[in-house]
Design a protein around this motif. Structure first.
Motif, PDB file in Angstrom:
ATOM      1  N   HIS A  94      10.189  -1.636   1.529  1.00 21.07           N
ATOM      2  CA  HIS A  94      10.386  -0.433   2.329  1.00 21.07           C
ATOM      3  C   HIS A  94      10.364   0.856   1.499  1.00 21.07           C
ATOM      4  O   HIS A  94      10.403   1.940   2.053  1.00 21.07           O
ATOM      5  CB  HIS A  94      11.715  -0.530   3.064  1.00 21.07           C
ATOM      6  CG  HIS A  94      12.895  -0.547   2.134  1.00 21.07           C
ATOM      7  ND1 HIS A  94      13.265  -1.672   1.435  1.00 21.07           N
ATOM      8  CD2 HIS A  94      13.739   0.432   1.751  1.00 21.07           C
ATOM      9  CE1 HIS A  94      14.309  -1.390   0.675  1.00 21.07           C
ATOM     10  NE2 HIS A  94      14.622  -0.122   0.844  1.00 21.07           N
ATOM     11  N   LEU A  95      10.293   0.749   0.177  1.00 21.78           N
ATOM     12  CA  LEU A  95      10.329   1.944  -0.661  1.00 21.78           C
ATOM     13  C   LEU A  95       8.999   2.687  -0.632  1.00 21.78           C
ATOM     14  O   LEU A  95       7.937   2.078  -0.627  1.00 21.78           O
ATOM     15  CB  LEU A  95      10.676   1.571  -2.099  1.00 21.78           C
ATOM     16  CG  LEU A  95      12.073   0.991  -2.296  1.00 21.78           C
ATOM     17  CD1 LEU A  95      12.272   0.587  -3.750  1.00 21.78           C
ATOM     18  CD2 LEU A  95      13.139   1.980  -1.874  1.00 21.78           C
ATOM     19  N   CYS A  96       9.109   4.011  -0.611  1.00 16.07           N
ATOM     20  CA  CYS A  96       7.922   4.847  -0.530  1.00 16.07           C
ATOM     21  C   CYS A  96       8.166   6.127  -1.335  1.00 16.07           C
ATOM     22  O   CYS A  96       9.261   6.687  -1.292  1.00 16.07           O
ATOM     23  CB  CYS A  96       7.646   5.185   0.928  1.00 16.07           C
ATOM     24  SG  CYS A  96       5.941   5.589   1.276  1.00 16.07           S
ATOM     25  N   LEU A  97       7.156   6.558  -2.064  1.00 12.11           N
ATOM     26  CA  LEU A  97       7.247   7.806  -2.820  1.00 12.11           C
ATOM     27  C   LEU A  97       7.206   8.998  -1.879  1.00 12.11           C
ATOM     28  O   LEU A  97       6.619   8.932  -0.801  1.00 12.11           O
ATOM     29  CB  LEU A  97       6.070   7.931  -3.790  1.00 12.11           C
ATOM     30  CG  LEU A  97       5.986   6.925  -4.912  1.00 12.11           C
ATOM     31  CD1 LEU A  97       4.682   7.116  -5.675  1.00 12.11           C
ATOM     32  CD2 LEU A  97       7.174   7.055  -5.834  1.00 12.11           C
ATOM     33  N   GLY A  98       7.779  10.095  -2.334  1.00 13.23           N
ATOM     34  CA  GLY A  98       7.687  11.345  -1.590  1.00 13.23           C
ATOM     35  C   GLY A  98       6.387  12.046  -1.936  1.00 13.23           C
ATOM     36  O   GLY A  98       6.319  12.758  -2.937  1.00 13.23           O
ATOM     37  N   LEU A  99       5.312  11.787  -1.175  1.00  9.57           N
ATOM     38  CA  LEU A  99       4.020  12.443  -1.398  1.00  9.57           C
ATOM     39  C   LEU A  99       4.087  13.873  -0.891  1.00  9.57           C
ATOM     40  O   LEU A  99       4.645  14.130   0.181  1.00  9.57           O
ATOM     41  CB  LEU A  99       2.902  11.700  -0.672  1.00  9.57           C
ATOM     42  CG  LEU A  99       2.579  10.295  -1.157  1.00  9.57           C
ATOM     43  CD1 LEU A  99       1.537   9.654  -0.255  1.00  9.57           C
ATOM     44  CD2 LEU A  99       2.095  10.314  -2.591  1.00  9.57           C
ATOM     45  N   LEU A 100       3.526  14.789  -1.658  1.00  7.56           N
ATOM     46  CA  LEU A 100       3.547  16.202  -1.298  1.00  7.56           C
ATOM     47  C   LEU A 100       2.123  16.684  -1.058  1.00  7.56           C
ATOM     48  O   LEU A 100       1.212  16.325  -1.807  1.00  7.56           O
ATOM     49  CB  LEU A 100       4.193  17.003  -2.432  1.00  7.56           C
ATOM     50  CG  LEU A 100       5.600  16.537  -2.813  1.00  7.56           C
ATOM     51  CD1 LEU A 100       6.055  17.212  -4.102  1.00  7.56           C
ATOM     52  CD2 LEU A 100       6.568  16.807  -1.685  1.00  7.56           C
ATOM     53  N   PRO A 101       1.906  17.498  -0.030  1.00 11.09           N
ATOM     54  CA  PRO A 101       0.546  17.951   0.289  1.00 11.09           C
ATOM     55  C   PRO A 101       0.033  18.983  -0.711  1.00 11.09           C
ATOM     56  O   PRO A 101       0.775  19.874  -1.144  1.00 11.09           O
ATOM     57  CB  PRO A 101       0.706  18.562   1.682  1.00 11.09           C
ATOM     58  CG  PRO A 101       2.137  18.994   1.750  1.00 11.09           C
ATOM     59  CD  PRO A 101       2.911  18.016   0.908  1.00 11.09           C
ATOM     60  N   THR A 102      -1.235  18.837  -1.098  1.00  5.16           N
ATOM     61  CA  THR A 102      -1.876  19.771  -2.020  1.00  5.16           C
ATOM     62  C   THR A 102      -3.215  20.213  -1.466  1.00  5.16           C
ATOM     63  O   THR A 102      -3.780  19.570  -0.592  1.00  5.16           O
ATOM     64  CB  THR A 102      -2.114  19.131  -3.407  1.00  5.16           C
ATOM     65  OG1 THR A 102      -2.978  18.013  -3.251  1.00  5.16           O
ATOM     66  CG2 THR A 102      -0.817  18.718  -4.072  1.00  5.16           C
TER      67      THR A 102
END
Length: 109
Positions: A86-94
């Protein structure tokens, strides 16, 4: 009439990060790691979702980043842990604008 520019913060020149490489930046008090993977830009919070360890120095194998603290592996294309879970990275929009990598929709936490 031209389209409005997205709001955001320029974090580095695209020329500063070669293909397959990364750069640690600080944006409005946040530690962020940007990657140039498979011709695409990925930005993540520099914190493993498991226990908060820094990911900036993790081993990079293609698009898979390993957490240096516990070895958890994450696919930078999706942010998800490799092998399920269930772990997921915090992806940030670029977005690339005029040769600059811009972190878009930046909101202070």
């Amino acid at each position: 009439m031209s389209a409005p520019m997205p709001s955001g913060v320029a974090i580095c020149a695209v020329s500063e990060v070669a293909e397959g490489q990364r750069k640690l930046v600080f944006v409005e008090g946040r530690s962020v790691v940007v990657f140039r993977i498979e011709g695409q830009w990925r930005a993540i919070e520099n914190s493993c979702p498991h226990n908060g360890a820094s990911l900036a120095g993790g081993r990079l194998d293609g698009a898979v980043l390993s957490c240096p603290a516990h070895g958890l592996r994450f696919d930078l294309r999706t942010g998800r842990a490799v092998g399920g879970g269930h772990l997921c990275l915090g992806l940030l929009p670029t977005q690339v604008i005029d040769g600059q990598l811009v972190l878009t929709n930046v909101a202070a936490e």
